[in-house]
Design a protein around this motif. Sequence first.
Motif, PDB file in Angstrom:
ATOM      1  N   GLU A   1     -67.836  -5.691 -27.279  1.00 25.05           N
ATOM      2  CA  GLU A   1     -68.960  -6.349 -26.601  1.00 25.05           C
ATOM      3  C   GLU A   1     -68.564  -7.743 -26.135  1.00 25.05           C
ATOM      4  O   GLU A   1     -68.917  -8.166 -25.039  1.00 25.05           O
ATOM      5  N   PHE A   2     -67.801  -8.435 -26.980  1.00 29.87           N
ATOM      6  CA  PHE A   2     -67.326  -9.766 -26.601  1.00 29.87           C
ATOM      7  C   PHE A   2     -66.412  -9.697 -25.381  1.00 29.87           C
ATOM      8  O   PHE A   2     -66.546 -10.501 -24.462  1.00 29.87           O
ATOM      9  N   LEU A   3     -65.487  -8.740 -25.373  1.00 29.20           N
ATOM     10  CA  LEU A   3     -64.570  -8.600 -24.241  1.00 29.20           C
ATOM     11  C   LEU A   3     -65.348  -8.354 -22.951  1.00 29.20           C
ATOM     12  O   LEU A   3     -65.021  -8.926 -21.904  1.00 29.20           O
ATOM     13  N   THR A   4     -66.374  -7.526 -23.028  1.00 34.42           N
ATOM     14  CA  THR A   4     -67.197  -7.241 -21.857  1.00 34.42           C
ATOM     15  C   THR A   4     -67.948  -8.490 -21.413  1.00 34.42           C
ATOM     16  O   THR A   4     -67.964  -8.829 -20.228  1.00 34.42           O
ATOM     17  N   SER A   5     -68.546  -9.199 -22.354  1.00 30.39           N
ATOM     18  CA  SER A   5     -69.334 -10.397 -22.027  1.00 30.39           C
ATOM     19  C   SER A   5     -68.476 -11.541 -21.490  1.00 30.39           C
ATOM     20  O   SER A   5     -68.904 -12.280 -20.613  1.00 30.39           O
ATOM     21  N   SER A   6     -67.277 -11.679 -22.052  1.00 33.77           N
ATOM     22  CA  SER A   6     -66.427 -12.812 -21.675  1.00 33.77           C
ATOM     23  C   SER A   6     -65.568 -12.521 -20.450  1.00 33.77           C
ATOM     24  O   SER A   6     -65.099 -13.444 -19.789  1.00 33.77           O
ATOM     25  N   GLY A   7     -65.329 -11.243 -20.180  1.00 27.50           N
ATOM     26  CA  GLY A   7     -64.513 -10.877 -19.029  1.00 27.50           C
ATOM     27  C   GLY A   7     -63.024 -11.076 -19.234  1.00 27.50           C
ATOM     28  O   GLY A   7     -62.275 -11.167 -18.265  1.00 27.50           O
ATOM     29  N   ILE A   8     -62.581 -11.127 -20.494  1.00 26.88           N
ATOM     30  CA  ILE A   8     -61.153 -11.285 -20.744  1.00 26.88           C
ATOM     31  C   ILE A   8     -60.574  -9.978 -21.270  1.00 26.88           C
ATOM     32  O   ILE A   8     -61.297  -9.095 -21.730  1.00 26.88           O
ATOM     33  N   GLN A   9     -59.263  -9.872 -21.217  1.00 25.31           N
ATOM     34  CA  GLN A   9     -58.554  -8.690 -21.691  1.00 25.31           C
ATOM     35  C   GLN A   9     -58.229  -8.837 -23.175  1.00 25.31           C
ATOM     36  O   GLN A   9     -58.171  -9.945 -23.711  1.00 25.31           O
TER      37      GLN A   9
END
Length: 93
Positions: A7-15
């Motif tokens: 969820e964090f990766l999706t929210s932050s837009g980082i790989q």
Amino acid sequence: MRMTKQEFLTSSGIQLQVLEFWLEQRWLIPDEAAGETHFSEIDVARAHLIRELKEGLGANDAGIDVILHLLDQVHGLRRLLAELRLQMGEDRD
């Protein structure tokens, strides 16, 4: 709001590889409990700040270290000042 790593990766837009590097650098320090890692909205905001510093302003990794350290100090001092103001107000009563 607590969120999973995905969820964090999706929210932050980082790989994932970027996140792993940022965690290694301790630019992000998520909560860990019972073997699970949980991120917060503050972590997402910090990730956006790091991305802006790197991509928008061209800061390198050493610069990110310094900037985040200074920002953390400023926030810590603001918290301390707020606590002191509260204590001073309580002492006057």
